[in-house]
Write a protein that holds these residues in place. Sequence first.
Motif, PDB file in Angstrom:
ATOM      1  N   LEU A 155       0.861  -1.189   0.000  1.00 24.43           N
ATOM      2  CA  LEU A 155       0.000   0.000   0.000  1.00 24.43           C
ATOM      3  C   LEU A 155       0.893   1.233   0.000  1.00 24.43           C
ATOM      4  N   LEU A 156       0.634   2.154  -0.924  1.00 20.54           N
ATOM      5  CA  LEU A 156       1.385   3.413  -0.945  1.00 20.54           C
ATOM      6  C   LEU A 156       0.417   4.559  -0.626  1.00 20.54           C
ATOM      7  N   LEU A 157       0.792   5.379   0.353  1.00 21.43           N
ATOM      8  CA  LEU A 157      -0.075   6.484   0.783  1.00 21.43           C
ATOM      9  C   LEU A 157       0.555   7.819   0.440  1.00 21.43           C
ATOM     10  N   GLU A 158      -0.174   8.647  -0.293  1.00 21.87           N
ATOM     11  CA  GLU A 158       0.317   9.976  -0.677  1.00 21.87           C
ATOM     12  C   GLU A 158      -0.686  11.014  -0.190  1.00 21.87           C
ATOM     13  N   ARG A 159      -0.193  12.029   0.486  1.00 21.13           N
ATOM     14  CA  ARG A 159      -1.121  13.013   1.091  1.00 21.13           C
ATOM     15  C   ARG A 159      -1.830  13.886   0.046  1.00 21.13           C
TER      16      ARG A 159
ATOM     17  N   LYS B  66       0.247  -4.033  -9.415  1.00 19.77           N
ATOM     18  CA  LYS B  66      -0.801  -4.185  -8.381  1.00 19.77           C
ATOM     19  C   LYS B  66      -0.390  -3.584  -7.035  1.00 19.77           C
ATOM     20  N   ILE B  67       0.378  -2.503  -7.087  1.00 24.90           N
ATOM     21  CA  ILE B  67       0.649  -1.743  -5.856  1.00 24.90           C
ATOM     22  C   ILE B  67      -0.578  -0.860  -5.635  1.00 24.90           C
ATOM     23  N   HIS B  68      -1.144  -0.935  -4.438  1.00 23.99           N
ATOM     24  CA  HIS B  68      -2.374  -0.186  -4.180  1.00 23.99           C
ATOM     25  C   HIS B  68      -2.012   1.228  -3.727  1.00 23.99           C
ATOM     26  N   VAL B  69      -2.430   2.237  -4.497  1.00 25.01           N
ATOM     27  CA  VAL B  69      -2.076   3.622  -4.179  1.00 25.01           C
ATOM     28  C   VAL B  69      -3.309   4.368  -3.699  1.00 25.01           C
ATOM     29  N   LEU B  70      -3.179   5.028  -2.543  1.00 22.18           N
ATOM     30  CA  LEU B  70      -4.239   5.931  -2.092  1.00 22.18           C
ATOM     31  C   LEU B  70      -3.672   7.341  -2.074  1.00 22.18           C
ATOM     32  N   THR B  71      -4.282   8.241  -2.839  1.00 26.40           N
ATOM     33  CA  THR B  71      -3.845   9.645  -2.797  1.00 26.40           C
ATOM     34  C   THR B  71      -4.841  10.431  -1.941  1.00 26.40           C
ATOM     35  N   GLY B  72      -4.448  11.631  -1.574  1.00 26.81           N
ATOM     36  CA  GLY B  72      -5.292  12.415  -0.655  1.00 26.81           C
ATOM     37  C   GLY B  72      -5.319  11.766   0.720  1.00 26.81           C
ATOM     38  N   CYS B  73      -4.249  11.066   1.046  1.00 26.49           N
ATOM     39  CA  CYS B  73      -4.221  10.273   2.286  1.00 26.49           C
ATOM     40  C   CYS B  73      -2.987  10.651   3.108  1.00 26.49           C
ATOM     41  N   GLU B  74      -3.162  11.588   4.016  1.00 29.41           N
ATOM     42  CA  GLU B  74      -2.021  12.065   4.814  1.00 29.41           C
ATOM     43  C   GLU B  74      -1.871  11.229   6.077  1.00 29.41           C
ATOM     44  N   VAL B  75      -0.715  10.628   6.227  1.00 30.10           N
ATOM     45  CA  VAL B  75      -0.450   9.844   7.429  1.00 30.10           C
ATOM     46  C   VAL B  75      -0.255  10.795   8.601  1.00 30.10           C
ATOM     47  N   LYS B  76      -1.025  10.574   9.665  1.00 27.97           N
ATOM     48  CA  LYS B  76      -0.964  11.466  10.829  1.00 27.97           C
ATOM     49  C   LYS B  76      -0.127  10.865  11.950  1.00 27.97           C
ATOM     50  N   GLN B  77      -0.229   9.542  12.084  1.00 28.48           N
ATOM     51  CA  GLN B  77       0.483   8.869  13.182  1.00 28.48           C
ATOM     52  C   GLN B  77       0.964   7.512  12.724  1.00 28.48           C
ATOM     53  N   HIS B  78       2.020   7.050  13.388  1.00 29.18           N
ATOM     54  CA  HIS B  78       2.470   5.687  13.090  1.00 29.18           C
ATOM     55  C   HIS B  78       3.098   5.107  14.348  1.00 29.18           C
ATOM     56  N   GLU B  79       3.096   3.775  14.427  1.00 27.83           N
ATOM     57  CA  GLU B  79       3.681   3.143  15.608  1.00 27.83           C
ATOM     58  C   GLU B  79       4.226   1.767  15.236  1.00 27.83           C
ATOM     59  N   ASP B  80       5.418   1.477  15.756  1.00 25.95           N
ATOM     60  CA  ASP B  80       5.973   0.138  15.579  1.00 25.95           C
ATOM     61  C   ASP B  80       5.610  -0.683  16.805  1.00 25.95           C
ATOM     62  N   LEU B  81       4.699  -1.643  16.632  1.00 26.54           N
ATOM     63  CA  LEU B  81       4.236  -2.456  17.768  1.00 26.54           C
ATOM     64  C   LEU B  81       4.990  -3.781  17.850  1.00 26.54           C
ATOM     65  N   GLN B  82       6.152  -3.845  17.180  1.00 23.92           N
ATOM     66  CA  GLN B  82       7.021  -5.045  17.138  1.00 23.92           C
ATOM     67  C   GLN B  82       6.427  -6.170  16.293  1.00 23.92           C
TER      68      GLN B  82
ATOM     69  N   HIS C  38       3.874  -5.849  14.397  1.00 19.49           N
ATOM     70  CA  HIS C  38       3.461  -5.180  13.155  1.00 19.49           C
ATOM     71  C   HIS C  38       3.519  -3.667  13.371  1.00 19.49           C
ATOM     72  N   VAL C  39       3.286  -2.911  12.286  1.00 21.22           N
ATOM     73  CA  VAL C  39       3.218  -1.448  12.432  1.00 21.22           C
ATOM     74  C   VAL C  39       1.792  -0.983  12.166  1.00 21.22           C
ATOM     75  N   GLU C  40       1.437   0.140  12.761  1.00 23.35           N
ATOM     76  CA  GLU C  40       0.129   0.731  12.485  1.00 23.35           C
ATOM     77  C   GLU C  40       0.319   2.170  12.026  1.00 23.35           C
ATOM     78  N   VAL C  41      -0.518   2.545  11.070  1.00 23.55           N
ATOM     79  CA  VAL C  41      -0.424   3.875  10.471  1.00 23.55           C
ATOM     80  C   VAL C  41      -1.827   4.435  10.415  1.00 23.55           C
ATOM     81  N   SER C  42      -2.041   5.652  10.897  1.00 25.12           N
ATOM     82  CA  SER C  42      -3.407   6.160  10.770  1.00 25.12           C
ATOM     83  C   SER C  42      -3.470   7.417   9.927  1.00 25.12           C
ATOM     84  N   ALA C  43      -4.567   7.498   9.205  1.00 22.22           N
ATOM     85  CA  ALA C  43      -4.798   8.623   8.294  1.00 22.22           C
ATOM     86  C   ALA C  43      -6.266   9.006   8.382  1.00 22.22           C
ATOM     87  N   PHE C  44      -6.535  10.259   8.089  1.00 19.82           N
ATOM     88  CA  PHE C  44      -7.907  10.761   8.187  1.00 19.82           C
ATOM     89  C   PHE C  44      -8.673  10.417   6.909  1.00 19.82           C
ATOM     90  N   SER C  45      -9.893   9.931   7.087  1.00 21.98           N
ATOM     91  CA  SER C  45     -10.732   9.608   5.927  1.00 21.98           C
ATOM     92  C   SER C  45     -11.861  10.628   5.829  1.00 21.98           C
TER      93      SER C  45
END
Length: 378
Positions: A42-46, A188-204, A206-213
């Motif tokens: 997944l590729l996220l572009e703000r 088949k790389i899934h691209v989401l544009t208009g998607c600004e990552v606000k927070q991220h965390e390495d939980l060992q 896995h990682v979590e990334v949050s963005a506003f929808s």
Amino acid sequence: MSLSFWERQSFQNWDYIVVGGGIVGLSTAISLKEKAPGADILLLERGLLPSGASTKNAGFACFGSLTELVEDIKILGEEGCLALVKRRWAGLQKLRQRVGDAGLGFQQNGGYELVSEGEVKYLPEIPGVNTLLKSFFGIDVFQEDVQLVQKFGFHKSVVKTVIANPLEGQLHTGSMMRNLYQIAAAKKIHVLTGCEVKQHEDLQSHVEVSAFSPGTNTDITFKAKKLAFCTNAFASQYFPEFDIKPGRGLVFVTEPMKQVPFQGTFHMDQGFYYFRNAGDRILLGGGRNLDFDKETTTDFGVNEVILAELKRLLAEVIAPGSSLKIDQQWSGIMAFGKTKEPIVKKVSDNITIGVRLGGMGVAIGTLVGEELAALAGS
Ligand SMILES: Cc1cc2nc3c(=O)[nH]c(=O)nc-3n(C[C@H](O)[C@H](O)[C@H](O)COP(=O)(O)OP(=O)(O)OC[C@H]3O[C@@H](n4cnc5c(N)ncnc54)[C@H](O)[C@@H]3O)c2cc1C
């Protein structure tokens, strides 16, 4: 509002998340897919379009002008400077191989450096720099040619002479980026544009990334095994520990001309100014050094002082007597540090960054993507 059962199954979990849809983010995602074709990426572009430097630049396919390399040698030493040149060159070759010259609009019209009074002192450095580069390119890269001042129509008393480099090329920045997006889509790389990552965390685990929808007015959390940040100048927001300074660059194109008096890419004042033919127009940019304080920003915008100087250069030095009008102008945001080497690093077990691409990211960006993919996948 929570995600649906279907969304959780099909959109929430990934092998890799790449943040940033510039040349480095796309190259990283594509390289990851080349290494592991079955990986879910997944590729996220703000921005709706990439919103940094990659679609805003001047399209020089270059590896450093004489004066830039002389200055680089002072900081990096001969070996360090040569290593950086080799990486830029390797990135360019990989980009050409991946996209193809037609898709890039690549033309090897040569590169030139205008030498004014202040740069005359660099001329005696030509043989030494040529010897250094010959070990890699096999030719004398830089040649002084005073006839070019007249041939290209530059102001004779300002431009003392010209240094030519036959290995430099130019490309169509928009076409390069659109093709990279198409290559990503084909893989088949899934691209989401208009998607600004606000927070991220390495939980060992896995990682979590949050963005506003905006559609649901909620944050969405995406999960992945690994996360790669390719946010260049905007990376300091999350990684203040790294030496990353934003630098805004201003560019304009003239109205179309009957005939552009030169073909090629041109550098002035240690690369602080640059111009080229862009189809039937002249593209001109630079001038950050006139107002470093204001230009050390991640905000887009036009600095009128710099714009006025670029216009003066065009009218008085580059195309004297042509009374050319400016048709379009824009800005882009680069990233700099004390050295010109990009940062390609693991910042935690599952998070890597590939940032601080400087002023030659078109050249080195594909290689940085490849290096980051290797690091992220390890
Ligand atoms: C005016 C100008 C002229 C230039 N000319 C040349 C040239 O002729 N030749 C050359 O080699 N180089 C040139 N460069 C430099 C080159 O364009 C850059 O080095 C290169 O594009 C950097 O690529 P990148 O992918 O690292 O960064 P970027 O292209 O800036 O990509 C980073 C992306 O991350 C996105 N992003 C940031 N934060 C977030 C977030 N939180 N969530 C989601 N997405 C986010 C941004 O929107 C952006 O699209 C120029 C640059 C400028 C500005």
